[in-house]
Enzyme design. Structure first.
Site, mmCIF file in Angstrom:
data_model
loop_
_atom_site.group_PDB
_atom_site.id
_atom_site.type_symbol
_atom_site.label_atom_id
_atom_site.label_comp_id
_atom_site.label_asym_id
_atom_site.label_seq_id
_atom_site.Cartn_x
_atom_site.Cartn_y
_atom_site.Cartn_z
ATOM 1 N N TYR A 267 0.966 -1.131 -0.091
ATOM 2 C CA TYR A 267 -0.013 -0.032 -0.019
ATOM 3 C C TYR A 267 0.758 1.203 -0.097
ATOM 4 C CZ TYR A 267 -3.930 3.142 1.411
ATOM 5 O OH TYR A 267 -4.648 4.075 1.390
ATOM 6 N N ASP B 38 0.639 -2.106 23.576
ATOM 7 C CA ASP B 38 0.137 -1.569 25.047
ATOM 8 C C ASP B 38 -1.052 -0.400 24.690
ATOM 9 O OD1 ASP B 38 1.885 0.437 24.097
ATOM 10 O OD2 ASP B 38 3.212 0.242 25.572
#
Ligand code: UDP
Length: 314
Positions: free
Chosen positions: A151, A212
């Protein structure tokens, strides 16, 4: 502004952003010709458009062939590329072909018709950016062989192709770099973070935060993006413009806000971070603002509620 008497071609018309753009131009009185092969676009996105006599649709794969179009065309929007990270792993060759061969066909068509051409590029051209926020002058930090490269690199190629047509043939061209966008019309299984989180929140499932959740994104509601693209197309500058919303959040904050706004009982759980996931992303919109006065209008909570309504009614 009225666009009566003008004809606009939208490649990828059944996709999320292009279907909104088509609707906008129909509302301004233009004739819209939509092209799509439904590889990621959905028939539901053009159902309403098809009720308008000014909308004509052709199912086709633009990198193979574009149907013979006898009418004059004034504006061509190149928006046909799949854009979700799950598409990057499932259909990388289709993505590379639509952004190279497909863009080439649209550029040649624009030249033949004397149309203005706009390439919908992406913030992905900046890769995992070392400059923050990202200005258009930043040249990017892209992994040319990574899982997102089909992409990133094909959009970089599409920009280069566009500028080559502009320089060599004096084609009237525009380039927008679209940052994370959300809204009604996205696929529920699109894989991107907002449809995932909203659908998880609606079902009371855990919201799946990758890593996280400290990575950031800046989310733009689709009607604001359509305005930004419109301002670039109808402005007079062929160089790239960032389009989006500068409101930056961490992905963990994004999950927490969606749970709150939708009043959901969902919890948050953590998954592995995908390879090459950009750590930060926020558009510097100074260039667009200086040219056009653009400012996004839709607050995140309002956009999330509208998008959730769409998913509930599917
Ligand atoms: N992401 C996440 N949970 C999900 C889907 C995505 O935490 O269920 C993260 C992803 O790792 C990235 C961010 O959300 O850091 C935006 O991902 P998305 O696929 O929407 O678009 P990207 O900006 O990465 O192209």
């Amino acid at each position: 502004m009225s666009l009566e008497g003008k004809t606009i071609l939208v490649a990828g018309a059944a996709g999320f952003v292009p279907s909104h753009l088509s609707e906008y131009y129909l509302s301004l009185g233009a004739k819209v010709i939509g092209l799509d092969n439904f590889i990621t676009g959905s028939p539901g996105n053009i159902e309403k458009l098809k009720e308008n006599n000014n909308f004509k649709f052709f199912e086709c794969n633009i990198y193979e062939s574009i149907p013979e179009l006898t009418e004059k065309i004034d504006y061509v929007f190149s928006l046909a590329s799949p854009a979700s990270p799950i598409d990057f792993s499932e259909i990388p060759l289709e993505i590379m072909r639509v952004n190279s061969e497909g863009t080439l066909k649209l550029l040649n068509l624009s030249l033949e018709k004397g149309a203005r051409f706009l390439e919908a590029s992406t913030s992905e051209v900046y890769g995992d950016p070392k400059e923050h926020p990202q200005k258009e002058s930043y040249l990017g930090h892209v992994n040319p062989i990574g899982p997102r490269s089909c992409y990133d690199e094909s959009k970089r190629f599409a920009e280069a192709l566009t500028m080559s047509f502009h320089r060599k043939f004096a084609l009237d061209t525009r380039i927008v770099r679209i940052f994370n966008t959300y809204g009604p019309g996205m696929r529920p299984n699109d894989g991107r973070v907002i449809p995932n989180f909203i659908n998880q929140a609606l079902k009371g499932e855990d919201l799946t935060v990758y890593g996280d959740g400290s990575q950031t994104r800046s989310f733009c509601y689709v009607s604001d993006l359509v305005q930004a693209i419109h301002l670039v197309m109808f402005g007079d500058d062929p160089t790239p413009f960032n389009c989006g919303n500068p409101g930056e959040v961490t992905i963990l904050e994004c999950a927490q806000q969606i749970i709150k706004v939708l009043n959901s009982s969902s919890k948050i759980s953590f998954r592995d971070l995908p390879e090459d996931d950009p750590k930060k992303r926020r558009p510097d919109l100074t260039k667009l603002k200086n040219m056009s006065g653009y400012a996004p209008k839709v607050p995140f909570a309002e956009g999330i509620i509208k998008t959730a309504e769409f998913f509930k009614n599917l």
